[in-house]
Design a protein around this motif. Structure first.
Motif, PDB file in Angstrom:
ATOM      1  N   GLU A 175      -9.248  22.637 -45.785  1.00 45.71           N
ATOM      2  CA  GLU A 175     -10.597  23.165 -45.590  1.00 45.71           C
ATOM      3  C   GLU A 175     -10.649  24.689 -45.669  1.00 45.71           C
ATOM      4  O   GLU A 175     -11.713  25.257 -45.925  1.00 45.71           O
ATOM      5  CB  GLU A 175     -11.146  22.688 -44.249  1.00 45.71           C
ATOM      6  N   ARG A 176      -9.539  25.351 -45.456  1.00 44.75           N
ATOM      7  CA  ARG A 176      -9.511  26.813 -45.433  1.00 44.75           C
ATOM      8  C   ARG A 176      -8.830  27.430 -46.658  1.00 44.75           C
ATOM      9  O   ARG A 176      -8.769  28.641 -46.780  1.00 44.75           O
ATOM     10  CB  ARG A 176      -8.815  27.284 -44.149  1.00 44.75           C
ATOM     11  N   ASP A 177      -8.338  26.602 -47.555  1.00 42.73           N
ATOM     12  CA  ASP A 177      -7.599  27.071 -48.727  1.00 42.73           C
ATOM     13  C   ASP A 177      -8.566  27.523 -49.821  1.00 42.73           C
ATOM     14  O   ASP A 177      -8.663  26.915 -50.879  1.00 42.73           O
ATOM     15  CB  ASP A 177      -6.667  25.965 -49.227  1.00 42.73           C
ATOM     16  N   LYS A 178      -9.277  28.596 -49.551  1.00 44.64           N
ATOM     17  CA  LYS A 178     -10.296  29.096 -50.479  1.00 44.64           C
ATOM     18  C   LYS A 178      -9.693  29.664 -51.764  1.00 44.64           C
ATOM     19  O   LYS A 178     -10.351  29.716 -52.794  1.00 44.64           O
ATOM     20  CB  LYS A 178     -11.155  30.173 -49.807  1.00 44.64           C
ATOM     21  N   LYS A 179      -8.430  30.086 -51.712  1.00 46.97           N
ATOM     22  CA  LYS A 179      -7.769  30.654 -52.897  1.00 46.97           C
ATOM     23  C   LYS A 179      -7.032  29.597 -53.704  1.00 46.97           C
ATOM     24  O   LYS A 179      -6.361  29.914 -54.678  1.00 46.97           O
ATOM     25  CB  LYS A 179      -6.788  31.745 -52.468  1.00 46.97           C
ATOM     26  N   ASP A 180      -7.124  28.331 -53.274  1.00 44.79           N
ATOM     27  CA  ASP A 180      -6.489  27.212 -53.972  1.00 44.79           C
ATOM     28  C   ASP A 180      -4.994  27.469 -54.212  1.00 44.79           C
ATOM     29  O   ASP A 180      -4.495  27.346 -55.308  1.00 44.79           O
ATOM     30  CB  ASP A 180      -7.208  26.942 -55.302  1.00 44.79           C
ATOM     31  N   GLN A 181      -4.291  27.804 -53.127  1.00 46.73           N
ATOM     32  CA  GLN A 181      -2.889  28.198 -53.255  1.00 46.73           C
ATOM     33  C   GLN A 181      -1.899  27.202 -52.662  1.00 46.73           C
ATOM     34  O   GLN A 181      -0.697  27.422 -52.727  1.00 46.73           O
ATOM     35  CB  GLN A 181      -2.692  29.575 -52.631  1.00 46.73           C
ATOM     36  N   PHE A 182      -2.394  26.096 -52.089  1.00 46.20           N
ATOM     37  CA  PHE A 182      -1.511  25.126 -51.453  1.00 46.20           C
ATOM     38  C   PHE A 182      -1.581  23.765 -52.121  1.00 46.20           C
ATOM     39  O   PHE A 182      -2.650  23.321 -52.542  1.00 46.20           O
ATOM     40  CB  PHE A 182      -1.869  24.947 -49.973  1.00 46.20           C
ATOM     41  N   LEU A 183      -0.432  23.116 -52.187  1.00 44.94           N
ATOM     42  CA  LEU A 183      -0.312  21.710 -52.526  1.00 44.94           C
ATOM     43  C   LEU A 183       0.396  21.047 -51.353  1.00 44.94           C
ATOM     44  O   LEU A 183       0.997  21.736 -50.516  1.00 44.94           O
ATOM     45  CB  LEU A 183       0.496  21.514 -53.811  1.00 44.94           C
ATOM     46  N   PHE A 184       0.380  19.712 -51.307  1.00 38.69           N
ATOM     47  CA  PHE A 184       0.918  18.995 -50.153  1.00 38.69           C
ATOM     48  C   PHE A 184       1.760  17.822 -50.610  1.00 38.69           C
ATOM     49  O   PHE A 184       1.431  17.165 -51.596  1.00 38.69           O
ATOM     50  CB  PHE A 184      -0.227  18.501 -49.268  1.00 38.69           C
ATOM     51  N   ALA A 185       2.824  17.545 -49.870  1.00 41.64           N
ATOM     52  CA  ALA A 185       3.663  16.369 -50.140  1.00 41.64           C
ATOM     53  C   ALA A 185       4.200  15.858 -48.819  1.00 41.64           C
ATOM     54  O   ALA A 185       4.682  16.641 -47.988  1.00 41.64           O
ATOM     55  CB  ALA A 185       4.816  16.724 -51.082  1.00 41.64           C
ATOM     56  N   SER A 186       4.103  14.550 -48.623  1.00 37.64           N
ATOM     57  CA  SER A 186       4.690  13.999 -47.410  1.00 37.64           C
ATOM     58  C   SER A 186       6.214  13.997 -47.566  1.00 37.64           C
ATOM     59  O   SER A 186       6.741  13.871 -48.677  1.00 37.64           O
ATOM     60  CB  SER A 186       4.169  12.588 -47.135  1.00 37.64           C
ATOM     61  N   LEU A 187       6.886  14.149 -46.456  1.00 33.98           N
ATOM     62  CA  LEU A 187       8.349  14.146 -46.471  1.00 33.98           C
ATOM     63  C   LEU A 187       8.883  12.768 -46.869  1.00 33.98           C
ATOM     64  O   LEU A 187       9.999  12.656 -47.363  1.00 33.98           O
ATOM     65  CB  LEU A 187       8.894  14.565 -45.107  1.00 33.98           C
TER      66      LEU A 187
END
Length: 137
Positions: free
Chosen positions: A29-41
Protein backbone atom coordinates in the motif's frame (compact mmCIF):
# COMPACT_ATOMS: atom_id res chain seq x y z
CA UNK A 1 6.08 -12.03 -13.08
CA UNK A 2 7.88 -8.78 -13.68
CA UNK A 3 10.65 -9.35 -16.25
CA UNK A 4 13.05 -6.92 -14.59
CA UNK A 5 13.03 -8.37 -11.05
CA UNK A 6 16.81 -8.10 -10.80
CA UNK A 7 16.40 -4.33 -10.42
CA UNK A 8 13.84 -4.46 -7.61
CA UNK A 9 14.05 -4.94 -3.86
CA UNK A 10 12.66 -8.37 -3.03
CA UNK A 11 11.00 -9.00 0.32
CA UNK A 12 11.04 -12.66 1.39
CA UNK A 13 8.47 -13.56 4.03
CA UNK A 14 6.69 -16.50 5.67
CA UNK A 15 3.75 -17.10 3.36
CA UNK A 16 1.84 -18.97 6.10
CA UNK A 17 2.05 -16.17 8.68
CA UNK A 18 -0.76 -13.66 9.18
CA UNK A 19 1.58 -11.06 10.70
CA UNK A 20 4.01 -11.42 7.79
CA UNK A 21 1.16 -11.12 5.30
CA UNK A 22 -0.06 -8.00 7.14
CA UNK A 23 3.38 -6.41 6.65
CA UNK A 24 3.47 -7.40 2.98
CA UNK A 25 0.10 -5.68 2.54
CA UNK A 26 1.38 -2.65 4.49
CA UNK A 27 4.42 -2.35 2.17
CA UNK A 28 2.28 -2.87 -0.97
CA UNK A 29 0.00 0.00 0.00
CA UNK A 30 2.94 2.36 0.54
CA UNK A 31 5.17 1.31 -2.38
CA UNK A 32 4.46 4.43 -4.43
CA UNK A 33 7.79 4.13 -6.31
CA UNK A 34 7.01 0.53 -7.35
CA UNK A 35 10.34 -0.70 -6.00
CA UNK A 36 9.38 -3.91 -4.17
CA UNK A 37 8.56 -7.45 -5.22
CA UNK A 38 7.59 -10.25 -2.83
CA UNK A 39 8.28 -13.97 -2.52
CA UNK A 40 7.29 -16.37 0.21
CA UNK A 41 10.15 -18.30 1.74
CA UNK A 42 8.20 -21.49 1.00
CA UNK A 43 8.10 -20.80 -2.76
CA UNK A 44 10.60 -22.30 -5.19
CA UNK A 45 12.19 -18.85 -5.56
CA UNK A 46 12.35 -18.40 -1.77
CA UNK A 47 13.86 -21.84 -1.24
CA UNK A 48 16.52 -21.12 -3.87
CA UNK A 49 17.35 -17.80 -2.18
CA UNK A 50 17.79 -19.54 1.20
CA UNK A 51 19.80 -22.49 -0.08
CA UNK A 52 22.17 -20.36 -2.17
CA UNK A 53 23.11 -18.48 1.00
CA UNK A 54 23.39 -21.52 3.25
CA UNK A 55 20.33 -20.44 5.22
CA UNK A 56 17.84 -22.86 6.80
CA UNK A 57 15.25 -23.88 4.20
CA UNK A 58 12.74 -25.17 6.76
CA UNK A 59 12.53 -22.29 9.26
CA UNK A 60 10.62 -19.22 8.10
CA UNK A 61 10.79 -16.88 11.10
CA UNK A 62 12.89 -14.19 9.43
CA UNK A 63 12.00 -11.55 6.86
CA UNK A 64 14.71 -10.86 4.30
CA UNK A 65 15.23 -7.89 2.00
CA UNK A 66 17.33 -8.66 -1.09
CA UNK A 67 18.67 -6.29 -3.69
CA UNK A 68 19.88 -8.75 -6.36
CA UNK A 69 23.61 -8.71 -6.98
CA UNK A 70 24.08 -6.17 -4.18
CA UNK A 71 23.08 -7.24 -0.67
CA UNK A 72 20.58 -8.93 1.55
CA UNK A 73 19.44 -7.91 5.00
CA UNK A 74 17.47 -9.78 7.62
CA UNK A 75 15.37 -9.19 10.70
CA UNK A 76 15.41 -5.64 12.09
CA UNK A 77 17.94 -4.44 9.48
CA UNK A 78 15.54 -5.48 6.70
CA UNK A 79 12.59 -3.74 8.38
CA UNK A 80 14.53 -0.49 8.83
CA UNK A 81 15.81 -0.53 5.24
CA UNK A 82 12.33 -1.19 3.85
CA UNK A 83 11.05 1.86 5.75
CA UNK A 84 13.99 3.91 4.48
CA UNK A 85 13.33 2.88 0.88
CA UNK A 86 9.64 3.73 1.18
CA UNK A 87 10.79 7.27 1.98
CA UNK A 88 8.72 10.13 3.29
CA UNK A 89 7.78 9.93 6.94
CA UNK A 90 9.01 6.32 7.05
CA UNK A 91 12.60 7.55 6.72
CA UNK A 92 12.25 8.63 10.35
CA UNK A 93 12.62 4.97 11.25
CA UNK A 94 16.34 5.48 10.65
CA UNK A 95 16.45 6.60 14.27
CA UNK A 96 16.01 2.89 15.04
CA UNK A 97 19.56 2.36 13.81
CA UNK A 98 20.87 3.92 17.02
CA UNK A 99 19.60 0.86 18.89
CA UNK A 100 22.29 -1.81 18.92
CA UNK A 101 21.51 -4.55 16.37
CA UNK A 102 21.55 -7.31 18.98
CA UNK A 103 18.76 -5.49 20.89
CA UNK A 104 16.64 -4.67 17.84
CA UNK A 105 17.05 -8.25 16.60
CA UNK A 106 16.05 -9.53 20.06
CA UNK A 107 12.82 -7.51 19.80
CA UNK A 108 12.33 -8.82 16.24
CA UNK A 109 12.85 -12.41 17.48
CA UNK A 110 10.34 -11.91 20.31
CA UNK A 111 7.67 -10.70 17.91
CA UNK A 112 8.57 -13.47 15.46
CA UNK A 113 8.27 -16.16 18.13
CA UNK A 114 4.77 -14.92 19.00
CA UNK A 115 3.61 -13.96 15.51
CA UNK A 116 1.10 -16.78 15.12
CA UNK A 117 -0.61 -15.70 18.37
CA UNK A 118 -0.63 -12.08 17.17
CA UNK A 119 -1.91 -12.85 13.69
CA UNK A 120 -5.39 -11.96 12.65
CA UNK A 121 -5.96 -14.71 10.10
CA UNK A 122 -8.17 -12.71 7.73
CA UNK A 123 -7.48 -13.47 4.09
CA UNK A 124 -5.93 -10.68 2.07
CA UNK A 125 -6.35 -10.65 -1.68
CA UNK A 126 -3.97 -8.38 -3.60
CA UNK A 127 -5.18 -6.29 -6.52
CA UNK A 128 -4.21 -7.42 -10.06
CA UNK A 129 -1.43 -4.79 -10.11
CA UNK A 130 -0.16 -6.00 -6.73
CA UNK A 131 -0.25 -9.66 -7.87
CA UNK A 132 2.39 -8.81 -10.49
CA UNK A 133 4.78 -8.07 -7.61
CA UNK A 134 4.83 -11.67 -6.34
CA UNK A 135 7.55 -13.97 -7.63
CA UNK A 136 6.19 -17.48 -8.02
CA UNK A 137 9.16 -19.49 -9.35
Amino acid sequence: MEENWQHKNIVFFDGDCGVCNFWVQWILERDKKDQFLFASLQSEFGQKFLSERGLDTKVFNTMYLWKPEQYYLEKSSAVLEIANLLGGVYKLSAIGKIIPKFLSDKLYDTVSANRMKLANQKCYLPTPHQRKKFIQV
